[in-house]
Design an enzyme around this catalytic site. Structure first.
Site, PDB file in Angstrom:
ATOM      1  N   ASN A   1      18.951  40.124  -1.973  1.00  0.00           N
ATOM      2  CA  ASN A   1      17.661  39.924  -1.787  1.00  0.00           C
ATOM      3  C   ASN A   1      17.544  38.614  -0.702  1.00  0.00           C
ATOM      4  O   ASN A   1      17.924  37.627  -1.003  1.00  0.00           O
ATOM      5  CB  ASN A   1      17.025  39.466  -3.011  1.00  0.00           C
ATOM      6  CG  ASN A   1      15.413  38.788  -2.837  1.00  0.00           C
ATOM      7  OD1 ASN A   1      14.792  39.242  -1.548  1.00  0.00           O
ATOM      8  ND2 ASN A   1      14.922  38.101  -3.697  1.00  0.00           N
TER       9      ASN A   1
ATOM     10  N   LYS B   1      15.347  37.271   1.115  1.00  0.00           N
ATOM     11  CA  LYS B   1      14.031  36.468   1.140  1.00  0.00           C
ATOM     12  C   LYS B   1      13.660  36.363   2.728  1.00  0.00           C
ATOM     13  O   LYS B   1      13.722  37.258   3.437  1.00  0.00           O
ATOM     14  CB  LYS B   1      14.343  35.258   0.467  1.00  0.00           C
ATOM     15  CG  LYS B   1      15.026  35.484  -1.065  1.00  0.00           C
ATOM     16  CD  LYS B   1      15.133  34.120  -1.876  1.00  0.00           C
ATOM     17  CE  LYS B   1      15.731  34.793  -3.066  1.00  0.00           C
ATOM     18  NZ  LYS B   1      15.700  33.499  -4.244  1.00  0.00           N
TER      19      LYS B   1
ATOM     20  N   GLU C   1       9.137  34.392  -7.261  1.00  0.00           N
ATOM     21  CA  GLU C   1       8.571  33.791  -5.911  1.00  0.00           C
ATOM     22  C   GLU C   1       7.212  34.308  -5.617  1.00  0.00           C
ATOM     23  O   GLU C   1       6.368  33.578  -5.234  1.00  0.00           O
ATOM     24  CB  GLU C   1       9.559  33.409  -4.812  1.00  0.00           C
ATOM     25  CG  GLU C   1      10.708  32.910  -5.178  1.00  0.00           C
ATOM     26  CD  GLU C   1      12.057  33.152  -4.457  1.00  0.00           C
ATOM     27  OE1 GLU C   1      12.036  34.099  -3.614  1.00  0.00           O
ATOM     28  OE2 GLU C   1      13.240  32.644  -4.739  1.00  0.00           O
TER      29      GLU C   1
ATOM     30  N   GLU D   1      15.732  38.209 -14.161  1.00  0.00           N
ATOM     31  CA  GLU D   1      15.984  36.950 -13.306  1.00  0.00           C
ATOM     32  C   GLU D   1      15.173  35.483 -14.051  1.00  0.00           C
ATOM     33  O   GLU D   1      14.063  35.431 -13.870  1.00  0.00           O
ATOM     34  CB  GLU D   1      15.164  37.012 -11.856  1.00  0.00           C
ATOM     35  CG  GLU D   1      16.099  38.051 -11.206  1.00  0.00           C
ATOM     36  CD  GLU D   1      16.041  38.030  -9.700  1.00  0.00           C
ATOM     37  OE1 GLU D   1      17.009  38.170  -9.041  1.00  0.00           O
ATOM     38  OE2 GLU D   1      14.861  37.594  -9.256  1.00  0.00           O
TER      39      GLU D   1
ATOM     40  N   GLY E   1      18.262  30.195  -7.391  1.00  0.00           N
ATOM     41  CA  GLY E   1      18.463  29.461  -6.285  1.00  0.00           C
ATOM     42  C   GLY E   1      18.949  28.011  -6.802  1.00  0.00           C
ATOM     43  O   GLY E   1      19.074  27.016  -6.087  1.00  0.00           O
TER      44      GLY E   1
ATOM     45  N   SER F   1      21.531  33.122  -9.174  1.00  0.00           N
ATOM     46  CA  SER F   1      22.754  32.417  -8.841  1.00  0.00           C
ATOM     47  C   SER F   1      24.130  33.407  -8.986  1.00  0.00           C
ATOM     48  O   SER F   1      25.111  32.871  -9.297  1.00  0.00           O
ATOM     49  CB  SER F   1      22.950  30.961  -9.497  1.00  0.00           C
ATOM     50  OG  SER F   1      21.730  30.179  -8.851  1.00  0.00           O
TER      51      SER F   1
ATOM     52  N   GLY G   1      20.595  36.788  -4.298  1.00  0.00           N
ATOM     53  CA  GLY G   1      19.874  36.152  -3.337  1.00  0.00           C
ATOM     54  C   GLY G   1      20.878  35.444  -2.099  1.00  0.00           C
ATOM     55  O   GLY G   1      21.391  36.012  -1.601  1.00  0.00           O
ATOM     56  N   GLY G   2      21.016  33.878  -2.483  1.00  0.00           N
ATOM     57  CA  GLY G   2      21.769  33.248  -1.543  1.00  0.00           C
ATOM     58  C   GLY G   2      23.088  33.943  -0.859  1.00  0.00           C
ATOM     59  O   GLY G   2      23.551  34.009   0.013  1.00  0.00           O
TER      60      GLY G   2
HETATM   61  P1  PGA Z   1      19.720  33.395  -5.962  1.00  0.00           P
HETATM   62  O1  PGA Z   1      18.518  34.448  -5.872  1.00  0.00           O
HETATM   63  O2  PGA Z   1      21.080  34.327  -6.239  1.00  0.00           O
HETATM   64  O3  PGA Z   1      19.676  33.042  -4.778  1.00  0.00           O
HETATM   65  O4  PGA Z   1      19.825  32.709  -7.202  1.00  0.00           O
HETATM   66  C1  PGA Z   1      18.150  35.548  -6.842  1.00  0.00           C
HETATM   67  C2  PGA Z   1      16.944  36.181  -6.562  1.00  0.00           C
HETATM   68  O5  PGA Z   1      15.956  35.449  -6.192  1.00  0.00           O
HETATM   69  O6  PGA Z   1      16.784  37.253  -6.607  1.00  0.00           O
END
Ligand code: PGA
Length: 248
Positions: free
Chosen positions: A9, A11, A96, A166, A172, A212, A233-234
């Site tokens: 993802n 974002k 989000e 999640e 994040g 994460s 995500g990241g």
């Molecule tokens: P993250 O994000 O891996 O950066 O924690 C996960 C997500 O929001 O899908």
């Protein structure tokens, strides 16, 4: 048999040029056909990725969709528009969007109903916030989110939906849910689906963990019995890191 599925993802990160560069690098690194992979990118990068990943088996997803087929909804994108350019997946109900853009369980339900007839697979995000977990209400919250999301959806459609658990406090933040906490909730979600439908359908639904996930913890998470995949995500912004997660 559920095939492991790991989706990135992005974002609101990466320009088209950056997306194209990622695709070149990632295609070199992606070999493991036992694991399905996809990138959920900003709208303007979707066509670039669909073309770049053609014939590779790597999927492309959007991060949101409007629930109406068309209409006077300035700034919105419909499921048909995504379908036309060859998008495979669409994230729905990411925390989000629930937090900043007024996404509700009702709009999530409408979005699933709009996506399913197009063949685009929804990646439905559910998860509790920290206060809810601290109050011991995480199962109640997630159960309610799942039940409302699937309201009025037939089992034959429901089994196509990917669910991403999640916990909001792990997104994040660098704070991962323990593999056991993640596994327990993914198993719990499957029991909710069994109550809503039956064990055949609940057994077919792919349930990811997100929050994460990185190369260092991917193996442990992916080896948990109830966890079929990850929403990343990241760590999905870096082709090498994302490929390491896929080759967990
Ligand atoms: P993250 O994000 O891996 O950066 O924690 C996960 C997500 O929001 O899908």
């Amino acid at each position: 048999m559920r095939i492991p599925f790991i989706a990135g993802n992005w974002k609101m990160y990466k320009t088209s040029a950056e997306a194209a560069a990622f695709a070149v690098a990632f295609k070199e690194l992606y070999h493991d056909t036992d694991v399905k992979a996809a990138i959920c990118a900003p709208f303007t990068q979707l066509e670039t990725l669909v073309k770049a990943f053609e014939g590779t088996g790597i999927g492309v997803g959007a991060q949101n969709v409007h629930f109406e087929k068309e209409g006077a909804y300035t700034g919105e994108i419909s499921a048909g528009m995504l379908q036309e350019i060859g998008v495979d997946y669409c994230i729905v109900g990411h925390s989000e969007r629930r937090q900043y853009f007024g996404e509700t369980d009702e709009t999530v339900n409408c979005k699933l109903k709009t996506l399913l007839p197009t063949g685009i697979i929804p990646i439905l995000c559910v998860g509790e916030v920290l206060e809810e977990r601290e109050a011991g209400r995480e199962q109640e919250v997630v159960r309610s989110q799942v039940m409302k999301a699937f309201e009025g959806i037939e089992g034959t459609d429901a089994e196509k939906v990917v669910i991403a658990y999640e916990p909001v406090w792990a997104i994040g933040t660098g704070r991962t849910a323990s593999p056991q906490q993640a596994n327990d909730m993914c198993g719990f979600i499957r029991t909710v689906l069994e109550d809503l439908y039956d064990d055949v359908i609940s057994d077919r639904v792919v349930i990811q963990y997100g929050g994460s996930v990185k190369p260092e913890n991917a193996t442990e998470i992916m080896n948990m019995e109830e966890i079929d995949g990850a929403l990343v995500g990241g760590a999905s912004l870096d082709a090498l890191k994302f490929s390491e997660i896929i080759n967990f």
